[in-house]
Design a protein around this motif. Structure first.
Motif, PDB file in Angstrom:
ATOM      1  N   LEU A  60       0.825  -1.208   0.000  1.00  0.00           N
ATOM      2  CA  LEU A  60       0.000   0.000   0.000  1.00  0.00           C
ATOM      3  C   LEU A  60       0.862   1.261   0.000  1.00  0.00           C
ATOM      4  O   LEU A  60       0.638   2.182  -0.786  1.00  0.00           O
ATOM      5  N   VAL A  61       1.870   1.280   0.862  1.00  0.00           N
ATOM      6  CA  VAL A  61       2.745   2.458   0.938  1.00  0.00           C
ATOM      7  C   VAL A  61       3.596   2.574  -0.324  1.00  0.00           C
ATOM      8  O   VAL A  61       3.774   3.667  -0.864  1.00  0.00           O
ATOM      9  N   LEU A  62       4.103   1.456  -0.829  1.00  0.00           N
ATOM     10  CA  LEU A  62       4.902   1.463  -2.053  1.00  0.00           C
ATOM     11  C   LEU A  62       4.094   2.023  -3.222  1.00  0.00           C
ATOM     12  O   LEU A  62       4.575   2.875  -3.975  1.00  0.00           O
ATOM     13  N   GLY A  63       2.860   1.548  -3.369  1.00  0.00           N
ATOM     14  CA  GLY A  63       2.001   2.054  -4.438  1.00  0.00           C
ATOM     15  C   GLY A  63       1.777   3.543  -4.324  1.00  0.00           C
ATOM     16  O   GLY A  63       1.833   4.282  -5.312  1.00  0.00           O
ATOM     17  N   MET A  64       1.544   4.016  -3.107  1.00  0.00           N
ATOM     18  CA  MET A  64       1.350   5.453  -2.897  1.00  0.00           C
ATOM     19  C   MET A  64       2.632   6.229  -3.197  1.00  0.00           C
ATOM     20  O   MET A  64       2.571   7.344  -3.738  1.00  0.00           O
ATOM     21  N   CYS A  65       3.778   5.661  -2.866  1.00  0.00           N
ATOM     22  CA  CYS A  65       5.056   6.319  -3.187  1.00  0.00           C
ATOM     23  C   CYS A  65       5.173   6.547  -4.693  1.00  0.00           C
ATOM     24  O   CYS A  65       5.560   7.632  -5.136  1.00  0.00           O
ATOM     25  N   TYR A  66       4.836   5.535  -5.487  1.00  0.00           N
ATOM     26  CA  TYR A  66       4.900   5.675  -6.946  1.00  0.00           C
ATOM     27  C   TYR A  66       3.917   6.727  -7.452  1.00  0.00           C
ATOM     28  O   TYR A  66       4.247   7.544  -8.315  1.00  0.00           O
ATOM     29  N   VAL A  67       2.700   6.724  -6.918  1.00  0.00           N
ATOM     30  CA  VAL A  67       1.686   7.689  -7.361  1.00  0.00           C
ATOM     31  C   VAL A  67       2.107   9.111  -6.996  1.00  0.00           C
ATOM     32  O   VAL A  67       2.023  10.028  -7.827  1.00  0.00           O
ATOM     33  N   VAL A  68       2.588   9.308  -5.785  1.00  0.00           N
ATOM     34  CA  VAL A  68       3.018  10.642  -5.351  1.00  0.00           C
ATOM     35  C   VAL A  68       4.221  11.112  -6.164  1.00  0.00           C
ATOM     36  O   VAL A  68       4.287  12.274  -6.577  1.00  0.00           O
ATOM     37  N   LEU A  89      -0.616   2.036  -8.856  1.00  0.00           N
ATOM     38  CA  LEU A  89      -1.976   1.525  -8.678  1.00  0.00           C
ATOM     39  C   LEU A  89      -1.996   0.000  -8.730  1.00  0.00           C
ATOM     40  O   LEU A  89      -2.791  -0.644  -8.036  1.00  0.00           O
ATOM     41  N   CYS A  90      -1.121  -0.586  -9.546  1.00  0.00           N
ATOM     42  CA  CYS A  90      -1.016  -2.055  -9.582  1.00  0.00           C
ATOM     43  C   CYS A  90      -0.518  -2.594  -8.244  1.00  0.00           C
ATOM     44  O   CYS A  90      -0.997  -3.637  -7.777  1.00  0.00           O
ATOM     45  N   ALA A  91       0.435  -1.898  -7.627  1.00  0.00           N
ATOM     46  CA  ALA A  91       0.901  -2.323  -6.296  1.00  0.00           C
ATOM     47  C   ALA A  91      -0.252  -2.275  -5.297  1.00  0.00           C
ATOM     48  O   ALA A  91      -0.414  -3.184  -4.480  1.00  0.00           O
ATOM     49  N   LEU A  92      -1.070  -1.214  -5.384  1.00  0.00           N
ATOM     50  CA  LEU A  92      -2.243  -1.118  -4.512  1.00  0.00           C
ATOM     51  C   LEU A  92      -3.227  -2.250  -4.805  1.00  0.00           C
ATOM     52  O   LEU A  92      -3.781  -2.864  -3.886  1.00  0.00           O
ATOM     53  N   ALA A  93      -3.431  -2.550  -6.085  1.00  0.00           N
ATOM     54  CA  ALA A  93      -4.380  -3.593  -6.478  1.00  0.00           C
ATOM     55  C   ALA A  93      -3.917  -4.984  -6.033  1.00  0.00           C
ATOM     56  O   ALA A  93      -4.749  -5.857  -5.771  1.00  0.00           O
ATOM     57  N   LEU A  94      -2.609  -5.184  -5.931  1.00  0.00           N
ATOM     58  CA  LEU A  94      -2.115  -6.493  -5.470  1.00  0.00           C
ATOM     59  C   LEU A  94      -2.597  -6.819  -4.065  1.00  0.00           C
ATOM     60  O   LEU A  94      -2.711  -7.990  -3.703  1.00  0.00           O
ATOM     61  N   THR A  95      -2.887  -5.797  -3.274  1.00  0.00           N
ATOM     62  CA  THR A  95      -3.396  -6.054  -1.929  1.00  0.00           C
ATOM     63  C   THR A  95      -4.827  -6.596  -1.975  1.00  0.00           C
ATOM     64  O   THR A  95      -5.274  -7.233  -1.031  1.00  0.00           O
ATOM     65  N   LEU A  96      -5.515  -6.322  -3.077  1.00  0.00           N
ATOM     66  CA  LEU A  96      -6.888  -6.816  -3.230  1.00  0.00           C
ATOM     67  C   LEU A  96      -6.935  -8.229  -3.804  1.00  0.00           C
ATOM     68  O   LEU A  96      -7.938  -8.927  -3.641  1.00  0.00           O
ATOM     69  N   VAL A  97      -5.864  -8.617  -4.506  1.00  0.00           N
ATOM     70  CA  VAL A  97      -5.801  -9.953  -5.108  1.00  0.00           C
ATOM     71  C   VAL A  97      -4.481 -10.639  -4.727  1.00  0.00           C
ATOM     72  O   VAL A  97      -3.657 -10.949  -5.584  1.00  0.00           O
ATOM     73  N   PRO A  98      -4.274 -10.876  -3.419  1.00  0.00           N
ATOM     74  CA  PRO A  98      -3.012 -11.529  -3.026  1.00  0.00           C
ATOM     75  C   PRO A  98      -2.974 -12.957  -3.546  1.00  0.00           C
ATOM     76  O   PRO A  98      -4.010 -13.543  -3.868  1.00  0.00           O
ATOM     77  N   ALA A  99      -1.776 -13.483  -3.637  1.00  0.00           N
ATOM     78  CA  ALA A  99      -1.624 -14.877  -4.061  1.00  0.00           C
ATOM     79  C   ALA A  99      -2.215 -15.787  -2.988  1.00  0.00           C
ATOM     80  O   ALA A  99      -2.132 -15.485  -1.799  1.00  0.00           O
TER      81      ALA A  99
END
Length: 195
Positions: A60-68, A89-99
């Motif tokens: 979540l934080v990594l995805g936000m770092c990229y967006v910011v 956004l893909c990093a954020l989306a990975l939290t919704l579809v974890p392996a």
């Protein structure tokens, strides 16, 4: 060339540190059953893993770092900024579809692949064609193409390791670290050229 705000150093600099720090702590929490050479980061973020919440928070934080960071790179070409934000956004989306805890998942693989591709192609898409003064080295087309080629090659290495059941964990760590480091280097180049 428009200057890059100081806080872009924070958003872009946190990404590689967060990535390496979170996977290091997560694999220590998993214990000896986890092999970082042969198992991917997705195993650490899978449902039921001892490090699930740590890796989910890190993504979540990594995805936000990229967006910011994409927002802050105002001097970069818009297409590249959109691709970088899309990778976030893909990093954020990975939290919704974890392996899942065992086996693979099509949704997880699709989101992860899209993220890898967007983060590999954003450098040349962000390149600036010498308008209005000198271009920071991180946004020059030749440098951006080289960075993209390295990221693309390491992404293909990762995919090859996944297919051959070799050492995908090592390959994934290399490609994700390079993709997290590049925005920081671009921000540094923009900050230096603005002086």
């Amino acid at each position: 060339m428009r200057s890059v705000p100081w806080w872009a150093l924070l958003s872009s600099g946190c990404a590689p540190l967060l990535l390496v720090g979170s996977w290091t702590i997560a694999q220590l929490r998993q214990g000896p059953s986890y092999d970082p050479a042969t198992q991917t980061l997705s195993v650490l973020a899978a449902y039921g893993a001892g490090s699930y919440w740590l890796m989910t928070g890190a993504l979540l934080v990594l995805g936000m770092c990229y967006v910011v960071t994409a927002h802050a790179l105002r001097g970069a070409a818009l297409a590249g900024r959109v691709a970088l934000a899309g990778g976030g956004l893909c990093a954020l989306a990975l939290t919704l579809v974890p392996a899942p805890s065992s086996g693979g998942a099509l949704e997880h693989g699709a989101v992860a692949t899209l993220g890898l591709v967007l983060l590999a192609v954003w450098p040349p898409l962000a390149a600036v064609r010498g308008k209005g003064g000198p271009v920071p080295w991180g946004l020059r087309l030749d440098v951006s193409l080289a960075a993209s080629a390295v990221m693309g090659a390491t992404a293909f290495w990762f995919l090859a390791e996944l297919q051959s059941a070799g050492t995908p964990g090592i390959a994934e760590r290399v490609v994700t670290f390079l993709q997290a480091l590049w925005p920081f280097l671009v921000v540094l180049s923009c900050r230096r050229s603005a002086r």
